[in-house]
Structure formats: structure tokens, C-alpha cells
Design a protein around this motif. Structure first.
Motif, PDB file in Angstrom:
ATOM      1  N   GLN A   1       0.899  -1.133   0.019  1.00  0.00           N
ATOM      2  CA  GLN A   1      -0.155  -0.016   0.129  1.00  0.00           C
ATOM      3  C   GLN A   1       0.916   1.304   0.001  1.00  0.00           C
TER       4      GLN A   1
ATOM      5  N   PRO B   1       1.438   5.465  -0.161  1.00  0.00           N
ATOM      6  CA  PRO B   1       0.464   6.454   0.434  1.00  0.00           C
ATOM      7  C   PRO B   1      -0.636   7.108  -0.405  1.00  0.00           C
ATOM      8  N   GLY B   2      -1.890   7.066  -0.014  1.00  0.00           N
ATOM      9  CA  GLY B   2      -3.043   7.636  -0.608  1.00  0.00           C
ATOM     10  C   GLY B   2      -3.581   6.561  -1.742  1.00  0.00           C
ATOM     11  N   LYS B   3      -3.047   5.456  -1.514  1.00  0.00           N
ATOM     12  CA  LYS B   3      -3.580   4.489  -2.585  1.00  0.00           C
ATOM     13  C   LYS B   3      -4.020   3.119  -1.843  1.00  0.00           C
TER      14      LYS B   3
ATOM     15  N   ARG C   1      -4.550  -0.943  -1.032  1.00  0.00           N
ATOM     16  CA  ARG C   1      -3.717  -2.046  -0.642  1.00  0.00           C
ATOM     17  C   ARG C   1      -3.699  -3.007  -1.872  1.00  0.00           C
TER      18      ARG C   1
END
Length: 117
Positions: free
Chosen positions: A39, A41-43, A45
Motif C-alpha cells: 500500500q 500513500p494515498g492508494k 492495498r
């Protein structure tokens, strides 16, 4: 109590490689489908690789060819190797264990991998 303990990760230079390990305890490892997810950042998993109890592996096309997942039944562990890393591989990498035929899924605490010069 089921535990997944990850190790490895850290800072890797672009073009380098990583090796992550995950040791499972508290459950019959031979029955588990093991996997690695990541995962950024901001996305969300996403899957990196999975391996069945029989050793069948799958990986998405985005990482296939530079990713190897393997399992060691004697040590109840699963390993992930990736090469040719780019900054886009920077993420928290999570170990996952699924019990086939059930809704049960276990997660490790995650290990940070940062690809940067």
C-alpha cells in the motif's frame, strides 16, 4: 493466536532488490494461501504475489517477471524477492494469510520499503 511477523524492508536504491520474510505462528501453515500486498500513500492495498499450499504462484502483470514468492513449510514462512526496484515500488508491504474455504484472513503489521537514492 495467529501471528504473522514480517522482516526485511528498509531503504533500497533504485535498480536494487529487496527480500522480505514472514513467519507464521499459531496456525497450520500447510493449509494457508500466503500472500504479499503493498500500500503506497494515498492508494489502496494491492496484491504483489500469492502462493498456494501446493506452491502455485500468481502475480499481477505490473510486477510479474521481477517478483518471486516462495514458502518454507519447515519454517512456516513465506518470502518475497523483487528486483529492478523503482520509486513506484515504495510502499508498506503486508504479509497475508488466507484460510481456504473460509472468510478468515490474517495480516501482518506491515514493513516499510522505500526506494530512493
Amino acid at each position: 493466536q495467529v501471528q504473522l511477523l514480517e522482516s526485511g524492508g528498509g531503504l533500497v536504491q533504485p535498480g536494487g532488490s529487496l527480500e522480505l520474510s514472514c513467519a507464521a505462528s499459531g496456525i497450520d501453515f500447510s493449509t494457508l494461501v500466503m500472500g504479499w500486498y503493498r500500500q503506497a500513500p494515498g492508494k489502496p492495498r494491492i496484491l504483489v504475489a500469492r502462493i498456494s499450499p501446493a506452491g502455485t504462484t500468481i502475480s499481477p502483470n505490473a510486477v510479474k517477471g521481477r517478483t518471486t514468492i516462495s514458502r518454507d513449510g519447515a519454517k512456516s514462512s513465506v518470502h518475497l524477492r523483487m528486483h529492478s526496484l523503482t520509486p513506484e515500488d515504495t510502499a508498506i508491504y503486508y504479509c497475508n494469510a488466507d484460510l481456504p474455504g473460509s472468510q478468515t484472513s490474517y495480516w501482518g503489521q506491515g514493513t516499510q520499503v522505500t526506494v530512493s537514492s
